[in-house]
Design a protein around this motif. Structure first.
Motif, PDB file in Angstrom:
ATOM      1  N   ILE A  58      25.185 -69.107 -70.057  1.00  0.00           N
ATOM      2  CA  ILE A  58      26.283 -69.754 -70.769  1.00  0.00           C
ATOM      3  C   ILE A  58      26.717 -70.997 -70.004  1.00  0.00           C
ATOM      4  O   ILE A  58      27.088 -70.924 -68.827  1.00  0.00           O
ATOM      5  CB  ILE A  58      27.473 -68.794 -70.931  1.00  0.00           C
ATOM      6  N   GLY A  59      26.661 -72.145 -70.662  1.00  0.00           N
ATOM      7  CA  GLY A  59      27.108 -73.389 -70.051  1.00  0.00           C
ATOM      8  C   GLY A  59      27.379 -74.428 -71.122  1.00  0.00           C
ATOM      9  O   GLY A  59      26.644 -74.512 -72.107  1.00  0.00           O
ATOM     10  N   GLU A  60      28.414 -75.211 -70.941  1.00  0.00           N
ATOM     11  CA  GLU A  60      28.775 -76.209 -71.945  1.00  0.00           C
ATOM     12  C   GLU A  60      27.688 -77.252 -72.125  1.00  0.00           C
ATOM     13  O   GLU A  60      27.493 -77.786 -73.215  1.00  0.00           O
ATOM     14  CB  GLU A  60      30.096 -76.891 -71.549  1.00  0.00           C
ATOM     15  N   ASN A  61      26.935 -77.546 -71.047  1.00  0.00           N
ATOM     16  CA  ASN A  61      25.901 -78.576 -71.096  1.00  0.00           C
ATOM     17  C   ASN A  61      24.493 -78.004 -71.137  1.00  0.00           C
ATOM     18  O   ASN A  61      23.529 -78.696 -70.835  1.00  0.00           O
ATOM     19  CB  ASN A  61      26.045 -79.511 -69.885  1.00  0.00           C
ATOM     20  N   GLY A  62      24.342 -76.740 -71.513  1.00  0.00           N
ATOM     21  CA  GLY A  62      23.014 -76.151 -71.625  1.00  0.00           C
ATOM     22  C   GLY A  62      22.743 -75.141 -70.535  1.00  0.00           C
ATOM     23  O   GLY A  62      23.485 -75.026 -69.554  1.00  0.00           O
ATOM     24  N   ILE A  63      21.630 -74.412 -70.697  1.00  0.00           N
ATOM     25  CA  ILE A  63      21.354 -73.317 -69.776  1.00  0.00           C
ATOM     26  C   ILE A  63      20.880 -73.796 -68.408  1.00  0.00           C
ATOM     27  O   ILE A  63      20.889 -73.017 -67.446  1.00  0.00           O
ATOM     28  CB  ILE A  63      20.316 -72.347 -70.367  1.00  0.00           C
ATOM     29  N   ASP A  64      20.436 -75.055 -68.290  1.00  0.00           N
ATOM     30  CA  ASP A  64      20.046 -75.555 -66.975  1.00  0.00           C
ATOM     31  C   ASP A  64      21.251 -76.023 -66.170  1.00  0.00           C
ATOM     32  O   ASP A  64      21.109 -76.419 -65.004  1.00  0.00           O
ATOM     33  CB  ASP A  64      19.003 -76.674 -67.095  1.00  0.00           C
ATOM     34  N   GLU A  65      22.442 -75.997 -66.778  1.00  0.00           N
ATOM     35  CA  GLU A  65      23.694 -76.231 -66.059  1.00  0.00           C
ATOM     36  C   GLU A  65      24.596 -75.021 -66.315  1.00  0.00           C
ATOM     37  O   GLU A  65      25.693 -75.128 -66.840  1.00  0.00           O
ATOM     38  CB  GLU A  65      24.355 -77.527 -66.513  1.00  0.00           C
ATOM     39  N   THR A  66      24.090 -73.868 -65.914  1.00  0.00           N
ATOM     40  CA  THR A  66      24.753 -72.607 -66.219  1.00  0.00           C
ATOM     41  C   THR A  66      26.092 -72.497 -65.498  1.00  0.00           C
ATOM     42  O   THR A  66      26.172 -72.720 -64.292  1.00  0.00           O
ATOM     43  CB  THR A  66      23.854 -71.428 -65.805  1.00  0.00           C
ATOM     44  N   GLU A  67      27.115 -72.127 -66.255  1.00  0.00           N
ATOM     45  CA  GLU A  67      28.430 -71.859 -65.674  1.00  0.00           C
ATOM     46  C   GLU A  67      28.648 -70.366 -65.463  1.00  0.00           C
ATOM     47  O   GLU A  67      29.295 -69.945 -64.505  1.00  0.00           O
ATOM     48  CB  GLU A  67      29.526 -72.434 -66.575  1.00  0.00           C
ATOM     49  N   TYR A  68      28.105 -69.568 -66.385  1.00  0.00           N
ATOM     50  CA  TYR A  68      28.161 -68.109 -66.293  1.00  0.00           C
ATOM     51  C   TYR A  68      26.810 -67.556 -66.742  1.00  0.00           C
ATOM     52  O   TYR A  68      26.183 -68.108 -67.636  1.00  0.00           O
ATOM     53  CB  TYR A  68      29.260 -67.528 -67.188  1.00  0.00           C
TER      54      TYR A  68
END
Length: 229
Positions: free
Chosen positions: A151-161
């Motif tokens: 989960i990430g606002e900018n896609g899965i390669d910038e994962t937040e959770y």
């Protein structure tokens, strides 16, 4: 492919309830099942390969089940071209080059890169996890993508959770495990599927989510998916 906008808002607001975790699993699971089927097909497992389960209406006809494995040929060709030559890693600060080389050797990054490429080509994305071993050293492992909702606002390669979920056999029967990763901590849930409960929180040293993805493409599709039929 995955719309976790609401779940991201809830996580950012500090919500860590079993109900939210189960909601994420429910959204991810249909695609996870497809990814697992694609991987089984790559492995030429009987349950994943339609030709090996074909039944003819006429029992007098020869049921030819020869497997011409074009699926794996597509995947292996991609991996060979993309990861056949090992990726070069270099630190911005040259004085740290030695530790970068240590990390490469310790984690066999050339092999990890090839495996990440393979999973991405089969399933649509690959997943890695960073952790500290018992000797205090940085370690990197690949994680099965069908086990991971990123989960990430900018896609899965910038994962937040990142949520990793899987089942294990215990002395009391089958149990679901779910681990929510975020900066500096992870939260573990356990229980029967649909009946998860908070189990334990763990701290870690990373200021970013230690689990992240590698997109095969923007649609998160495997290389052979569009030609399966």
């Amino acid at each position: 492919m995955f719309d976790f906008t609401y779940e991201l808002e809830q996580l950012n607001d500090g919500v860590r309830t079993p109900e939210l975790i189960e909601r994420i699993i429910k959204k991810h699971k249909p695609r996870a099942e497809i990814m697992k089927q694609l991987y089984d097909r790559y492995r030429v497992k009987e349950e994943g390969l339609p030709i090996l389960n074909r039944v003819l209406d006429d029992p007098m006809k020869v049921n030819n089940q020869v497997n011409n494995d074009f699926f794996s040929e597509i995947i292996d060709t991609k991996v060979g071209f993309f990861a056949g030559t090992p990726v070069t890693y270099k630190a911005e600060n040259e004085s740290t080059d030695l530790s970068i080389q240590d990390i490469q050797k310790r984690n066999r990054l050339a092999d990890l890169d090839a495996e990440t490429t393979k999973y991405a080509a089969i399933c649509g994305y690959g997943v890695r996890e960073l952790y500290i071993d018992f000797r205090g050293r940085e370690r990197i492992v690949n994680v099965k993508p069908w086990q991971c909702a990123l989960i990430g606002e900018n896609g899965i390669d910038e994962t937040e959770y990142a949520l990793r979920y899987y089942k294990v056999e215990t002395d009391k029967g089958e149990e679901m495990r779910a681990e929510l990763y975020e900066p500096f901590k992870s939260t573990e849930f356990r229980g029967a599927e649909g009946e998860l409960k908070l189990f334990k929180e763990h701290e870690h040293v990373f200021e970013h989510c230690p689990m992240w993805g590698y997109e095969n493409n923007e649609e998160l599709l495997g290389d052979a998916e569009k030609v399966l039929h």
